[in-house]
Enzyme design. Sequence first.
Site, short mmCIF file in Angstrom:
data_model
loop_
_atom_site.label_atom_id
_atom_site.label_comp_id
_atom_site.label_asym_id
_atom_site.label_seq_id
_atom_site.Cartn_x
_atom_site.Cartn_y
_atom_site.Cartn_z
N TYR A 18 0.84 -1.20 0.00
CA TYR A 18 0.00 0.00 0.00
C TYR A 18 0.88 1.26 0.00
CZ TYR A 18 -3.69 3.27 1.31
OH TYR A 18 -4.56 4.33 1.32
N HIS A 22 1.57 4.19 -3.08
CA HIS A 22 1.35 5.62 -2.87
C HIS A 22 2.62 6.44 -3.05
CE1 HIS A 22 -2.59 4.38 -1.48
NE2 HIS A 22 -2.94 5.65 -1.61
N TYR A 41 -3.84 15.99 1.14
CA TYR A 41 -4.38 14.66 1.41
C TYR A 41 -3.26 13.86 2.06
CZ TYR A 41 -7.26 10.47 0.34
OH TYR A 41 -8.04 9.34 0.40
N TRP A 76 -7.50 3.84 -10.51
CA TRP A 76 -6.77 3.72 -9.25
C TRP A 76 -7.48 2.76 -8.30
CZ3 TRP A 76 -2.07 4.64 -7.50
CH2 TRP A 76 -1.83 4.64 -6.13
N TRP A 77 -8.79 2.89 -8.19
CA TRP A 77 -9.55 1.98 -7.34
C TRP A 77 -9.33 0.53 -7.77
CZ3 TRP A 77 -15.03 4.62 -7.20
CH2 TRP A 77 -14.99 5.73 -6.37
#
Length: 104
Positions: A18, A22, A41, A76-77
């Site tokens: 993860y 990112h 963010y 992206w999802w």
Amino acid sequence: MIKKAVRMKVFPGKQKEYEKRHEKLWPNLSSMLKEYGCISYSIWLDKDTNYLFGYLEIEDEERWIKAADTAINRKWWDYMADIMDTNMDNSPVSVDLYQVFDLF
């Protein structure tokens, strides 16, 4: 500016992946987020529970909601679906958090 916080969850053993994904955030995804009013963010991980805590500052709620329907966001999802809890459309299972305190 509107402050938002959400809780998500990464699968056990997928925390490093993860983080890696990112670190290499797609430039066109980053541009889209800014285009749809994302000022900042940040995401934090609770390593004991695998919960993710996201904090966002956005310009406009209605504009921000429209970001979910962009092609790059959906891509992206799909890319992240194998390492975190997702809904049927591959959007992350996300719980909005309620702000109870702000010093500033």
